[in-house]
Write a protein that holds these residues in place. Sequence first.
Motif, mmCIF file in Angstrom:
data_model
loop_
_atom_site.group_PDB
_atom_site.id
_atom_site.type_symbol
_atom_site.label_atom_id
_atom_site.label_comp_id
_atom_site.label_asym_id
_atom_site.label_seq_id
_atom_site.Cartn_x
_atom_site.Cartn_y
_atom_site.Cartn_z
ATOM 1 N N ARG A 10 47.574 32.319 41.145
ATOM 2 C CA ARG A 10 46.701 33.498 41.465
ATOM 3 C C ARG A 10 45.301 33.505 40.880
ATOM 4 O O ARG A 10 44.520 34.009 41.451
ATOM 5 C CB ARG A 10 47.657 34.737 40.767
ATOM 6 C CG ARG A 10 47.105 35.863 41.199
ATOM 7 C CD ARG A 10 47.893 37.157 40.515
ATOM 8 N NE ARG A 10 47.034 38.042 40.470
ATOM 9 C CZ ARG A 10 47.538 39.394 40.617
ATOM 10 N NH1 ARG A 10 48.861 39.486 40.579
ATOM 11 N NH2 ARG A 10 46.736 40.331 40.831
ATOM 12 N N LEU A 14 42.249 34.901 43.090
ATOM 13 C CA LEU A 14 41.523 35.680 42.856
ATOM 14 C C LEU A 14 39.990 35.267 42.483
ATOM 15 O O LEU A 14 39.311 35.833 42.979
ATOM 16 C CB LEU A 14 41.766 36.138 41.187
ATOM 17 C CG LEU A 14 43.058 37.277 41.203
ATOM 18 C CD1 LEU A 14 43.594 37.211 39.821
ATOM 19 C CD2 LEU A 14 42.569 38.417 41.769
ATOM 20 N N ASN A 18 38.918 35.286 46.155
ATOM 21 C CA ASN A 18 38.841 36.608 46.241
ATOM 22 C C ASN A 18 39.900 37.194 47.188
ATOM 23 O O ASN A 18 39.567 38.264 47.846
ATOM 24 C CB ASN A 18 37.454 37.376 46.223
ATOM 25 C CG ASN A 18 37.323 38.822 45.850
ATOM 26 O OD1 ASN A 18 38.290 39.206 44.990
ATOM 27 N ND2 ASN A 18 36.537 39.370 46.395
#
Length: 171
Positions: A10, A14, A18
């Motif tokens: 993750r 992120l 994004n």
Amino acid sequence: MSKTDYMYIRTILLDYYNVLARKDVRLTSIFMAGKGKYDQPKVLKDVNKAINAYKVNGDTYVIYCFDTDKYDSSPEDAKIIRTEEQFCKDKGYDFVWFCHDVEEVFLGHSVENSEKTDAAKKYFANSKNRKVKADNLKAKVYGKGKSNLISVLDKYFGGKEKADIGCCKEE
């Protein structure tokens, strides 16, 4: 893939892509609940359910993530990883590997099972000090502390130059 493994993955989704802020991308994590359960009926049912839910909105892709364990010193582990890779190929799924495990790639060392949750939470929470060598996430061949994660994700989300990788810093 375990829930702690997904915490590391993750960070890439992120920080690098994004993805979680994009409205055109939906993700579902399906946890296998143990090594070797990637082709079990419950996992396959969950994968098919997610595919069916998403396909009405366009293309759907499946990415399986595996630790390679001691593939380089254990013939049994090498055979297992080849079988997992073939499974993905046969199904048309992408195959992501982490040598020897996710923690080895992201932290640079293995973590005892009893410490995995705390280590993953600490890594995820410490966004300003994450350090992963970009080349370790773009590997083309198996090697301790390496993964092909970014090579696979770039197919779907496009890549950035190494200098722009917020989460992946050259050491």
